[in-house]
Scaffold this active site. Sequence first.
Site, PDB file in Angstrom:
ATOM      1  N   LYS A   4     -14.478  -1.382   4.618  1.00  0.00           N
ATOM      2  CA  LYS A   4     -13.312  -0.935   5.372  1.00  0.00           C
ATOM      3  C   LYS A   4     -12.963   0.465   4.899  1.00  0.00           C
ATOM      4  CE  LYS A   4      -8.588  -2.080   6.585  1.00  0.00           C
ATOM      5  NZ  LYS A   4      -7.514  -3.092   6.508  1.00  0.00           N
ATOM      6  N   ARG A  18      -0.644   0.926  13.037  1.00  0.00           N
ATOM      7  CA  ARG A  18       0.518   1.021  12.139  1.00  0.00           C
ATOM      8  C   ARG A  18       1.815   0.855  12.945  1.00  0.00           C
ATOM      9  NH1 ARG A  18      -2.147   4.318   7.587  1.00  0.00           N
ATOM     10  NH2 ARG A  18      -3.901   2.895   7.288  1.00  0.00           N
ATOM     11  N   ARG A  68      -4.231   4.936   1.837  1.00  0.00           N
ATOM     12  CA  ARG A  68      -4.834   3.793   1.145  1.00  0.00           C
ATOM     13  C   ARG A  68      -6.135   4.188   0.452  1.00  0.00           C
ATOM     14  NH1 ARG A  68      -1.591  -0.005   3.481  1.00  0.00           N
ATOM     15  NH2 ARG A  68      -1.442  -0.161   5.752  1.00  0.00           N
ATOM     16  N   GLU A  82     -20.597  -2.812  -0.887  1.00  0.00           N
ATOM     17  CA  GLU A  82     -19.415  -3.663  -0.752  1.00  0.00           C
ATOM     18  C   GLU A  82     -19.766  -4.961  -0.014  1.00  0.00           C
ATOM     19  OE1 GLU A  82     -16.411  -3.706  -1.819  1.00  0.00           O
ATOM     20  OE2 GLU A  82     -15.700  -1.696  -2.271  1.00  0.00           O
ATOM     21  N   LYS A 130     -15.555  -1.802   9.367  1.00  0.00           N
ATOM     22  CA  LYS A 130     -14.375  -1.366  10.096  1.00  0.00           C
ATOM     23  C   LYS A 130     -14.012   0.049   9.708  1.00  0.00           C
ATOM     24  CE  LYS A 130      -9.545  -2.403  10.487  1.00  0.00           C
ATOM     25  NZ  LYS A 130      -8.444  -3.102   9.930  1.00  0.00           N
ATOM     26  N   SER A 173      -7.735   0.030  16.630  1.00  0.00           N
ATOM     27  CA  SER A 173      -6.674   0.482  17.533  1.00  0.00           C
ATOM     28  C   SER A 173      -6.892   1.904  18.050  1.00  0.00           C
ATOM     29  CB  SER A 173      -5.320   0.386  16.818  1.00  0.00           C
ATOM     30  OG  SER A 173      -5.332   1.134  15.610  1.00  0.00           O
ATOM     31  N   TYR A 214      -9.419  -5.404  21.093  1.00  0.00           N
ATOM     32  CA  TYR A 214      -8.204  -5.646  21.877  1.00  0.00           C
ATOM     33  C   TYR A 214      -8.538  -5.867  23.351  1.00  0.00           C
ATOM     34  CZ  TYR A 214      -6.254  -4.103  17.511  1.00  0.00           C
ATOM     35  OH  TYR A 214      -5.968  -4.019  16.169  1.00  0.00           O
TER      36      TYR A 214
HETATM   37  C1  PBG Z   1      -4.593  -4.247   7.136  1.00  0.00           C
HETATM   38  C2  PBG Z   1      -5.243  -3.968   8.454  1.00  0.00           C
HETATM   39  C3  PBG Z   1      -5.262  -2.758   9.151  1.00  0.00           C
HETATM   40  C4  PBG Z   1      -5.978  -2.992  10.333  1.00  0.00           C
HETATM   41  C5  PBG Z   1      -6.352  -4.331  10.319  1.00  0.00           C
HETATM   42  N1  PBG Z   1      -5.917  -4.911   9.142  1.00  0.00           N
HETATM   43  C6  PBG Z   1      -4.597  -1.481   8.887  1.00  0.00           C
HETATM   44  C7  PBG Z   1      -4.855  -0.688   7.691  1.00  0.00           C
HETATM   45  O1  PBG Z   1      -5.731  -0.978   6.869  1.00  0.00           O
HETATM   46  O2  PBG Z   1      -4.142   0.298   7.541  1.00  0.00           O
HETATM   47  C8  PBG Z   1      -6.276  -1.976  11.399  1.00  0.00           C
HETATM   48  C9  PBG Z   1      -6.627  -2.526  12.736  1.00  0.00           C
HETATM   49  C10 PBG Z   1      -6.653  -1.511  13.803  1.00  0.00           C
HETATM   50  O3  PBG Z   1      -6.444  -0.305  13.603  1.00  0.00           O
HETATM   51  O4  PBG Z   1      -6.901  -1.930  14.948  1.00  0.00           O
HETATM   52  N2  PBG Z   1      -3.915  -5.472   7.133  1.00  0.00           N
END
Ligand code: PBG
Length: 325
Positions: free
Chosen positions: A197, A207, A218, A234, A249, A275, A314
């Site tokens: 990730k 967000r 992060r 990982e 991701k 997203s 989505y």
């Molecule tokens: C963290 C989480 C995130 C997403 C899924 N799980 C956000 C992040 O790590 O900041 C992002 C999903 C997306 O952007 O569609 N719980």
Amino acid sequence: MAFPDVRPRRLRRTPALRRLVAETDLAPRQLVLPIFVREGAGEPVAISSMPGVVQHTRETLKKTAAEAVAAGLGGVMLFGIPEHKDALGSGAVDPAGILNLAITDVVAEVGDQLTVMSDLCLDEFTDHGHCGVLDSDGRVDNDRTLEAYDAMALAQAAAGVDLVSPSGMMDGQVASIRHALDAEEHTGVGILAYSAKYASAFYGPFREAVDSSLSGDRRTYQQDPGNRIEGVREAKIDVAEGADIVMVKPALGYLDVLSAVRQAVDVPVAAYNVSGEYAMVEAAAERGWIDREPAILETLTSIRRAGADIVLTYWALEAAALLQR
Ligand code: PBG
């Protein structure tokens, strides 16, 4: 003039020939719909950065889960948006917390007809918005966070989830959760690990979707976008720790990582069409700059081609309908 005696176009001549030689399938069963559920919501709340996506009420959540079954989707991934947050993210562990209630609701609605997955992370529940608990210097404390994740996994398992999905990128999270689940005889609950990730700008619209409280970034736990070898590492670590499925991701900017992970592990591989990837296509389509439906199917097919067995998107319900035509 010499004609080519090698003619790949022969196999593209008719739709039937193209169907016969198609290398990549896209089917509803491979798609997983992420769903946001908002505590206390009386009606679905629109998410302006993700047109067409809403924060659901517990009622519309159930309806959407039933639609996912009817569409033949592979599953749903649940995210909770609590009314109150605190430093420890206690809402995540509370059996009456919104995410745990959402799991219970969906399982009651769909039973075994759909794979129910839940995000296992503290960021929606902490007032500082980080994926873990903080130490006295304000840094994310890896090992104390694992204790919270273990408790969260047990709460989600008790609510009836099929797969917990740790997304916080803490070291040792898969092993820790596996151990906690097994110790309480939840050996049948699986782990879909967000293994590779990346710290990505493409989570921006998410967000807003979860009313994130995060300031800063992060980067001490999510990966540097330039690192492919580390992404594969990982994923291998997570498999060794007991992950049943690993995930890469975001998807589109990371298709090379996805491909490398697919080759490196012997468990199913998922990819999250995030997203920002959704919002880009929607925004361009709204302006008439892109042909929306073919763009959606091409996006999902490309993620499959790169190596994803499972795609979180989505567009899952809509894509399933498009594939039915
Ligand atoms: C963290 C989480 C995130 C997403 C899924 N799980 C956000 C992040 O790590 O900041 C992002 C999903 C997306 O952007 O569609 N719980």
